[in-house]
Design a protein around this motif. Sequence first.
Motif, PDB file in Angstrom:
ATOM      1  N   GLY A 285     -29.856 -21.052   2.110  1.00 37.93           N
ATOM      2  CA  GLY A 285     -28.505 -21.517   1.804  1.00 37.93           C
ATOM      3  C   GLY A 285     -27.497 -21.089   2.852  1.00 37.93           C
ATOM      4  N   TYR A 286     -27.592 -19.833   3.293  1.00 35.36           N
ATOM      5  CA  TYR A 286     -26.721 -19.355   4.362  1.00 35.36           C
ATOM      6  C   TYR A 286     -26.996 -20.097   5.672  1.00 35.36           C
ATOM      7  N   ARG A 287     -28.283 -20.329   5.934  1.00 40.88           N
ATOM      8  CA  ARG A 287     -28.650 -21.039   7.165  1.00 40.88           C
ATOM      9  C   ARG A 287     -28.124 -22.484   7.136  1.00 40.88           C
ATOM     10  N   PHE A 288     -28.239 -23.117   5.981  1.00 41.67           N
ATOM     11  CA  PHE A 288     -27.734 -24.480   5.811  1.00 41.67           C
ATOM     12  C   PHE A 288     -26.237 -24.544   6.137  1.00 41.67           C
ATOM     13  N   LYS A 289     -25.477 -23.622   5.559  1.00 46.87           N
ATOM     14  CA  LYS A 289     -24.025 -23.611   5.766  1.00 46.87           C
ATOM     15  C   LYS A 289     -23.675 -23.344   7.232  1.00 46.87           C
ATOM     16  N   GLU A 290     -24.396 -22.426   7.861  1.00 41.62           N
ATOM     17  CA  GLU A 290     -24.134 -22.081   9.262  1.00 41.62           C
ATOM     18  C   GLU A 290     -24.278 -23.304  10.173  1.00 41.62           C
ATOM     19  N   HIS A 291     -25.371 -24.035  10.032  1.00 40.66           N
ATOM     20  CA  HIS A 291     -25.626 -25.159  10.925  1.00 40.66           C
ATOM     21  C   HIS A 291     -24.817 -26.394  10.529  1.00 40.66           C
ATOM     22  N   LEU A 292     -24.462 -26.480   9.265  1.00 39.26           N
ATOM     23  CA  LEU A 292     -23.577 -27.572   8.845  1.00 39.26           C
ATOM     24  C   LEU A 292     -22.201 -27.403   9.484  1.00 39.26           C
TER      25      LEU A 292
END
Length: 410
Positions: A285-292
């Motif tokens: 979830g954190y990775r998703f937000k970072e790259h988004l």
Amino acid sequence: MPHSTNREMILGIVVGTAGISLLLLWYHKVRKPRTAMSLPKFLSLGNSLDLMTLQDEMPSGQGATAIFQGRQLQILEKLNELLTHIEELKEEIRVLKEAIPKLEEYIQGELGGKVTVHKISPQHRARKRRLATVQSSATSNSSEEAESEGGYVTANTDTEEQSFPVPKEFNTHVEELNLDALIQRADNLRVNESRKVESFELLCDHKEKFRDEIEFIWRFARAYGDMYELSTNTQEKKHYANIGKTLGEKAIMRAPKNGYCHLWYAVLCGYVSEFEGLQNKINYGYRFKEHLDKAIEFLPEEPFLYYLKGRYCYAVSKLSWIERKMAATLFGNIPSSTVQEALQNFLKVEELQPGFSKSNYMFMAKCYADLNQIDSAMKFCNLAVLLPCITKEDKDAQKEVKKISTSLKR
């Protein structure tokens, strides 16, 4: 088991465990300060968790808190695994129920010398034109083959390759295209939902030639995401998600300032998280937000990015107490957002591309309903109904819109 019941059960177990642990700790310190104490076996959840022993030299309050948080994390992980296994078992039972009625027909056809053509999965269809070149490996004793050279990974299982017979020769001819022509054709095919498999096949046929071209790599990752969406088989979905994520990683490493690379890597991280435990789900979830956020930085006019961010914000705004506690325990901070923030992203999508999707209207209606703005919620429910149902996401959104409309009219 409904999600609300699952969460209530988890919350009850966590609170009960914490209470019992505190009681035992008090007894140890006050009544038997010099005797080591082991937690009773009934806290092991069927011997799945290791017993934890509190020694005389137990640290002060901060150390005890860390131990309790660790124990809570173990319990939550095991409960999450249990719930995941239950859902997988339900899915397997459903598939068996659907397959049993067809088994007799298939056996009769085989005994009568007939060849019955059965519906095959998207994964098998996507490989059918290339199957002739790997026929010998498909009949070997090996159940898996993997190729990781250059960041590409494939996995072929016995059940995937040994599907029911297809009564025609495979066309192994591949039309040679230059990169620009390939990209244009793949993009045009993908516009039509029913031709996404064909777009995927086209890219597969040219992966050796263009495997190092960044415009090819992120499109290939996107195509694996499309196949994930089209597949209804859990193992196939996991297969597509993992390979797509690997391609996405390769893309962002080679082109860290390309917004589309970050976009599809974020999406595929989301897909992969569906098969992970609770800890990895939060991590992804954190990775998703970072790259988004990086994708939005490089592609500020892309409506799909704001739609994804809106969904992320809405999901975070609905996190339960346990989920927030888990995030804080694992990462030291809690993801935070509000329904209002989610709504602003969905409104941005509508500003950039009016009528972007049925799902965007559905989420706007949800946000307005949560904010108790009934007239606005009904407005976007009505707009959602006017859009056609083309994809599976559209059909799911249509069902949700009906639920929202019904609840608003009460």
